[in-house]
Design an enzyme around this catalytic site. Structure first.
Site, short mmCIF file in Angstrom:
data_model
loop_
_atom_site.label_atom_id
_atom_site.label_comp_id
_atom_site.label_asym_id
_atom_site.label_seq_id
_atom_site.Cartn_x
_atom_site.Cartn_y
_atom_site.Cartn_z
N GLU A 178 17.84 10.49 -41.61
CA GLU A 178 18.48 11.78 -41.33
C GLU A 178 20.01 11.67 -41.24
OE1 GLU A 178 16.75 14.54 -38.64
OE2 GLU A 178 14.78 13.59 -38.70
N LYS A 206 22.75 9.44 -34.12
CA LYS A 206 22.35 8.19 -34.77
C LYS A 206 23.43 7.70 -35.73
CE LYS A 206 18.85 6.36 -34.45
NZ LYS A 206 18.41 5.27 -33.52
#
Length: 433
Positions: A178, A206
């Site tokens: 992602e 992230k």
């Protein structure tokens, strides 16, 4: 097995209610003894400079597969330390089968607490870290983005600084596909060198964590590897994610609820194949490199519903738009933003010898059977998490009260809706008629 930290036995998240009675996670009986013990399939010549491996988030879904795999596959070579704070989505049931293994230790700790992290690293003379621990449910990141930044960014920073302090020899950071952002239907699969363009708070956290990992590699010569994986599914996944959630709902003879129109697609990788990928990267991966873990099985959410209905024998040959399908599949509003698809190129990892061995049909069959047998008891009462947009407050999960309808709902962003049109028509058939 050893169990570390005095606070563990008395902390509230380490007990659950069964028929009104509180039970400790450390009781040595119960559902886990009935369950099969899943691992990956790979086995390599042990590395001479690896002995003590710390796996953060080890009581969670993906990490517990690697904990079991490494503990059972390399009993004479590696000592495995599962480090986990035991958040709402974790369970020691995931690794109870290892309780009698001499090379397995559970250590309760929080990656955002520097003293707890350093204590674990020093106590067990850790030389290798697999960093899985993270807040990972995208839906929750829209309403609790601070929590995602705290755990995923600051927690990673704490681990990196601690690893630098004690001289870790390998730091393998588990990221996500992602971080690349949305990939259009006509675009090529993305390589590890592609630009990061996250579109939601989870993915952004992230990506930010990756920047810290990269900086410690450059500034302090920390020996790191970054791994970006597709969606992983399989037994032991907390039922906030689509496959276990929908399986548990259908097992209760309740309809599933899709976000939006059900058109977004994801590539799915069975957890056993993911464990093999991490094992391969440990033994054959090069320090300083990034590896995509890519699956070939790309499935829309609405097609996934059809496969589940067929697998569970509720609607033979389920077709979106049919009356039987409409009975079991409902809709609610979409996320504030929902990436249409992700697509990564896993050639680099395949060149190390890894391969996807489990077809989606086989993986789904194994997963559905596991949740039919254990899903209602593995984590205690899961009723609240089965709502379309559950809310998490600390260790408590609360149901939402979002409206549900029989009709597919449009995407929030009209531009996104146009980009999805082709996939919607292909996946839904006459659902909009």
């Amino acid at each position: 097995m050893t169990i570390a930290t005095a606070q563990l036995a008395n902390s509230p998240q380490n007990s659950f209610a069964v028929n009104g009675r509180r039970q400790s996670f450390f009781e040595d009986f119960g559902i886990w003894k009935e369950a099969p013990v899943f691992t990956g399939t790979t086995k390599f010549e042990p590395l001479p400079d690896v002995k003590n491996i710390m796996i953060t988030g080890g009581a969670g879904f993906i990490a517990c597969w690697l904990v079991r795999h490494l503990t059972l596959t390399y009993p004479q070579a590696y000592n495995i330390v599962s480090f986990d704070k035991l958040d709402y989505c974790a369970s020691l049931n995931n690794t109870r089968a290892l309780n009698d293994k001499r090379n397995f230790t559970f250590h309760q700790g929080d990656i955002t607490n520097p003293s707890e992290v350093v204590d674990c690293l020093e106590r067990y003379n850790i030389d290798t870290v697999f960093h899985f621990a993270a807040q990972s449910h995208v839906d929750l990141s829209f309403g609790n983005s601070y929590g995602f930044t705290h755990t995923n960014v600051y927690g990673t920073h704490v681990l990196l600084e601690s690893a630098k302090k004690v001289g870790i020899k390998r730091f393998i950071h588990i990221s996500t596909d992602e971080v690349y952002g949305e990939v259009k239907d006509e675009d090529d699969d993305l390589l590890e060198t592609s630009i990061l363009a996250p579109t939601n708070p989870y993915a952004a956290s992230k990506a930010a964590a990756e920047m810290l990992v990269h900086s410690y590699q450059k500034s302090f010569k920390l020996p790191v590897i970054i791994v970006r994986s597709n969606n992983v599914y399989g037994p032991h996944q907390y039922p906030e994610k689509i496959i276990p959630k929908f399986t548990c709902l259908l097992n209760r003879n309740q309809p599933v609820v899709l976000h939006g129109d059900g058109s977004p697609t994801r590539r799915y990788l069975f957890a056993g194949d993911a464990a093999d990928a991490f094992d391969t990267i440990l033994h054959r991966g090069q320090l300083g490199q990034i590896y995509n873990v890519g699956s070939y099985d790309e499935i829309s959410n609405i097609s996934l519903c059809s496969k589940l209905l067929t697998e569970m024998a509720l609607v033979p040959a389920a077709v979106p738009g049919d009356d039987d399908f409409r009975k079991w599949v409902k809709y609610t509003h979409d996320r504030p933003f929902n990436d249409h698809r992700y697509a990564v190129d896993g050639t680099k990892l395949r060149n190390l010898g890894w391969e996807q061995k489990t077809s989606f049909a086989d993986g789904l069959r194994i997963t559905v059977e596991w949740y039919r047998r254990f899903g209602e008891r593995w984590w205690g009462d899961i009723s609240k998490v089965l709502s379309p947009f559950p809310v998490v407050d600390g260790y408590e999960v609360h149901s939402d009260k979002e409206p549900i309808t029989d009709l597919p709902q449009p995407a929030v962003d009209a531009e996104v809706q146009v980009s999805k049109k082709r996939k919607v028509e292909a996946a839904n058939g006459q659902a909009h008629a």
